[in-house]
Design a protein around this motif. Structure first.
Motif, PDB file in Angstrom:
ATOM      1  N   SER A 192     -61.540  37.795  -3.086  1.00 25.40           N
ATOM      2  CA  SER A 192     -62.412  36.794  -2.454  1.00 25.40           C
ATOM      3  C   SER A 192     -62.487  35.526  -3.303  1.00 25.40           C
ATOM      4  O   SER A 192     -62.852  35.589  -4.483  1.00 25.40           O
ATOM      5  N   TYR A 193     -62.115  34.409  -2.684  1.00 23.11           N
ATOM      6  CA  TYR A 193     -62.224  33.098  -3.316  1.00 23.11           C
ATOM      7  C   TYR A 193     -62.824  32.122  -2.311  1.00 23.11           C
ATOM      8  O   TYR A 193     -62.923  32.414  -1.109  1.00 23.11           O
ATOM      9  N   ARG A 194     -63.185  30.978  -2.795  1.00 29.98           N
ATOM     10  CA  ARG A 194     -63.557  29.890  -1.891  1.00 29.98           C
ATOM     11  C   ARG A 194     -62.296  29.400  -1.177  1.00 29.98           C
ATOM     12  O   ARG A 194     -61.180  29.798  -1.528  1.00 29.98           O
ATOM     13  N   SER A 195     -62.467  28.512  -0.200  1.00 26.27           N
ATOM     14  CA  SER A 195     -61.303  28.026   0.540  1.00 26.27           C
ATOM     15  C   SER A 195     -61.475  26.564   0.930  1.00 26.27           C
ATOM     16  O   SER A 195     -62.588  26.029   0.896  1.00 26.27           O
ATOM     17  N   ILE A 196     -60.360  25.940   1.298  1.00 23.07           N
ATOM     18  CA  ILE A 196     -60.369  24.550   1.761  1.00 23.07           C
ATOM     19  C   ILE A 196     -59.808  24.506   3.169  1.00 23.07           C
ATOM     20  O   ILE A 196     -58.676  24.940   3.411  1.00 23.07           O
ATOM     21  N   CYS A 197     -60.603  23.995   4.105  1.00 30.21           N
ATOM     22  CA  CYS A 197     -60.161  23.820   5.492  1.00 30.21           C
ATOM     23  C   CYS A 197     -59.740  22.369   5.708  1.00 30.21           C
ATOM     24  O   CYS A 197     -60.253  21.447   5.053  1.00 30.21           O
ATOM     25  N   GLU A 198     -58.873  22.163   6.681  1.00 30.67           N
ATOM     26  CA  GLU A 198     -58.345  20.815   6.951  1.00 30.67           C
ATOM     27  C   GLU A 198     -58.159  20.638   8.461  1.00 30.67           C
ATOM     28  O   GLU A 198     -57.736  21.554   9.150  1.00 30.67           O
ATOM     29  N   LYS A 199     -58.494  19.414   8.948  1.00 32.71           N
ATOM     30  CA  LYS A 199     -58.242  19.083  10.350  1.00 32.71           C
ATOM     31  C   LYS A 199     -58.183  17.573  10.509  1.00 32.71           C
ATOM     32  O   LYS A 199     -58.539  16.813   9.583  1.00 32.71           O
ATOM     33  N   ASN A 200     -57.732  17.139  11.673  1.00 33.00           N
ATOM     34  CA  ASN A 200     -57.628  15.709  11.949  1.00 33.00           C
ATOM     35  C   ASN A 200     -59.008  15.063  12.043  1.00 33.00           C
ATOM     36  O   ASN A 200     -59.946  15.666  12.565  1.00 33.00           O
ATOM     37  N   ALA A 201     -59.102  13.845  11.521  1.00 33.50           N
ATOM     38  CA  ALA A 201     -60.319  13.050  11.734  1.00 33.50           C
ATOM     39  C   ALA A 201     -60.329  12.544  13.160  1.00 33.50           C
ATOM     40  O   ALA A 201     -59.276  12.314  13.748  1.00 33.50           O
ATOM     41  N   LYS A 202     -61.517  12.350  13.717  1.00 32.54           N
ATOM     42  CA  LYS A 202     -61.606  11.859  15.092  1.00 32.54           C
ATOM     43  C   LYS A 202     -61.695  10.360  15.142  1.00 32.54           C
ATOM     44  O   LYS A 202     -62.145   9.738  14.202  1.00 32.54           O
TER      45      LYS A 202
END
Length: 202
Positions: A192-202
Motif C-alpha cells: 500500500s502506497y499513496r498514488s497520483i491520478c491524472e486527467k485532462n483539464a476542462k
C-alpha cells in the motif's frame, strides 16, 4: 441746473453701485455655502451611482461563476486561462493531477483514479517528472507504470512504451513509484502506497 442734475444722478448711480457691491460682499458667503452644498450633493450622488454599478457587477459575476466559497466538488481556475481543475488537484501543461493521502495497493489505486474519471499518472516526460517530484512529499506514490512479463518490458497504463530506467526491479517488483528519489522505483504491487491520478483539464 443741468450740471447739478447730472451730478445728482451720477452720485445716485455711484451710491447704488456701492450698495450693490456691499450687498454682494455680504451675500457671497451664503452663495459659497450653497455652492459647496451643491458640489457635496453631486459628489454623494456620483458615489452612490458608482456603488450601484459595483454592486451590480459583483452580483453578475457571482451568478456566472458561482459562490466565492466553492463546495468540495466545485472547480477552481488554474494558471492557464480557460482551463480548470477540481479542487485539490494541481494543474500542469493542460493536465490535472491529484496526490492521494490514503495508501492503497496498485490495483485499488487504479480503481480509485478511474472513479475520479482519471488514470494513474503517466509520467512520460522529464518536465512532468520534475513537476510531480516538486509537489510530492517524502512519500512513495504509485504511478501508471507496470512491468509486462510477456514482453519483458515496462509499459504505461495506456499501453505506450516506457523508455526510461526503473531502479530496484526484480521479478516480484512489477509496479513503479516516484516520490522518495529522483528516479522511477520498482515496488510490490500489493504493497500500500499513496498514488497520483491524472486527467485532462476542462
Amino acid at each position: 441746473m443741468t450740471n447739478n442734475g447730472s451730478s445728482l444722478m451720477d452720485g445716485s448711480k455711484k451710491e447704488n453701485i456701492q450698495k450693490f457691491l456691499t450687498q454682494s460682499d455680504q451675500e457671497s458667503p451664503v452663495i459659497s455655502t450653497i455652492q459647496r452644498q451643491i458640489v457635496t450633493a453631486e459628489t454623494l450622488m456620483l458615489l452612490y451611482c458608482i456603488l450601484c454599478v459595483v454592486t451590480f457587477l459583483f452580483i453578475s459575476v457571482s451568478q456566472i461563476f458561482g459562490s466565492l466559497s466553492p463546495d468540495p466538488n466545485s472547480f477552481i481556475p488554474t494558471s492557464s486561462y480557460g482551463t480548470v481543475c477540481p479542487k485539490q488537484w494541481d494543474f500542469y501543461q493542460g493536465r490535472c493531477f491529484f496526490l492521494s493521502t490514503s495508501e492503497l495497493s496498485w490495483n485499488r489505486s487504479k480503481d480509485f483514479c478511474e472513479r475520479e474519471s482519471a488514470t494513474l499518472a503517466i509520467v512520460n516526460t522529464l518536465e512532468k517528472l520534475k513537476f510531480l517530484q516538486n509537489i510530492t512529499s517524502a512519500e512513495k506514490y504509485f504511478i501508471g507504470l507496470i512491468y509486462q512479463h510477456a514482453e519483458k518490458r515496462w509499459r504505461w497504463i495506456n499501453n505506450s512504451a516506457f523508455n526510461g530506467n526503473v531502479t530496484n526491479w526484480n521479478q516480484n517488483f512489477n509496479c513503479a513509484t516516484i516520490g522518495l528519489t529522483k528516479t522511477f522505483d520498482a515496488a510490490l504491487c500489493d504493497t500500500s502506497y499513496r498514488s497520483i491520478c491524472e486527467k485532462n483539464a476542462k
